[in-house]
Design an enzyme around this catalytic site. Structure first.
Site, short mmCIF file in Angstrom:
data_model
loop_
_atom_site.label_atom_id
_atom_site.label_comp_id
_atom_site.label_asym_id
_atom_site.label_seq_id
_atom_site.Cartn_x
_atom_site.Cartn_y
_atom_site.Cartn_z
CB THR A 1 -0.94 0.00 1.21
OG1 THR A 1 -1.83 -1.11 1.11
CG2 THR A 1 -1.75 1.28 1.31
CB SER B 1 2.78 -8.03 2.38
OG SER B 1 1.46 -7.87 2.84
CG ASP C 1 -2.57 -7.83 3.39
OD1 ASP C 1 -3.17 -6.98 4.06
OD2 ASP C 1 -2.87 -8.11 2.22
#
Length: 325
Positions: free
Chosen positions: A11, A53, A86
């Site tokens: 992100t 991730s 994540d």
């Protein structure tokens, strides 16, 4: 005072049109250019393969740790890794288990991408760089810098799916904060010795599963799960309890492979001798399960897989969980 920066995507590095989804496309140079104050910290930027991730592998992370270690040996004060959040709590712990250097390795990311109001990536990256450059952060292993808090990799957890304050250390609290550009450490937990290097082929071939026990669970699922495993982590209720029918099945599995008992609760330790009924923590440990201590199930799975890939036997696994749990 150079800090080595390794960018993995996630992100923090995403851009694109709102409403159409965001894609990973910002380079390390573009990331750093968007952060006021970061120019005061000399950076050596390395763009690693951009990958979500959730798609990261142990091998990719261990290769990245090697690259960060090489940068430190070459003179970098510390290293920073940017990635998706994540799996960040697992990747940080994996890195911490093998990071041998006094210099800090700091992992960060973002919850709001740059197309949204109030993206947190620039502030998190700046905080991480300041921590990596700080002498106060030496000898603490791998750290997570997020929301101006500094967390130890072995304690930190992602606790919310969207909040910018998602990373917390429920059992220990943050080690410190970044306040007015200063790294303020409040506590210094002792470091554990790093695990030995792991052969890539053995790591790829090592299979460890995680089963989270739920209400009225079906013990037959264990048979379906455990067919080709080298190890198993069981996330039990509360302090380490399972339905009574699970106890003999888990005991039989513990005769074949290491079975680690962790708690699904999100904080707190598995107990050892408080409850004694069938399926309790004391009963399961008597049947040969390995006490997971304070390690949450995700971290327990990381530790168990590394140990088994390195050839650890049952007693070595038990001893390692006693040290790390």
């Amino acid at each position: 005072m150079t800090v080595a920066l390794f960018t993995l995507g996630g992100t923090i590095a995403m851009a694109g049109a709102r409403g159409q989804g965001v894609v990973s496309r910002l380079t390390g140079a573009e990331l750093t250019a968007a952060v006021p104050g970061l120019a005061d910290i000399p950076l050596d930027v390395h763009d690693v393969q951009a990958v979500p991730s959730a798609a990261l592998t142990y091998r990719q992370l261990l290769d990245l740790v090697d690259a960060a270690g090489a940068a430190v040996v070459a003179g970098a004060t510390g290293a920073v890794v940017t990635q998706g959040t994540d799996s960040l709590e697992e990747t940080a712990f994996l890195a911490d288990l093998v990071w041998p250097h006094a210099a800090p390795l700091v992992i960060t990311g973002a919850m709001r991408n740059p197309t949204l109001a109030g993206p947190d990536g620039p502030a998190n990256l700046l905080a991480a760089a300041r921590v990596a450059a700080s002498p106060a952060a030496r000898d603490l292993g791998v750290l997570v810098a997020f929301n101006d808090e500094i967390h130890a990799a072995r304690f930190v957890r992602k606790t919310h799916s969207t909040s910018t304050a998602t990373f917390a250390s429920p059992d220990a609290g943050p080690l410190g904060h970044v306040i007015e550009a200063e790294v303020r450490l409040l506590t210094r937990p002792p470091r554990r010795a790093p695990l030995p290097p792991v052969d890539a082929d053995r790591l790829a071939a090592t299979r460890v599963a995680l089963h989270t026990v739920t209400l009225d669970d079906d013990v037959a699922l264990l048979d379906a799960l455990a067919g080709n495993l080298d190890g198993l982590v069981v996330a039990g209720f509360g302090v380490g309890h399972v339905p009574p029918a699970f106890a003999p099945a888990l005991g039989a599995l513990a005769e074949r492979m290491p079975v680690v008992l962790a708690s699904r609760a999100g904080a707190g330790s598995v107990l050892r001798r408080t409850y004694g009924a069938v399926g309790s923590e004391a009963d399961l440990l008597r049947r040969g399960l390995v006490w997971g201590g304070l390690l949450d199930p995700y971290k327990a799975k990381v530790l168990l897989r590394l140990l088994l890939a390195a050839g650890a036997d049952h007693e070595e696994v038990r001893a390692a969980f006693h040290r790390y749990g």
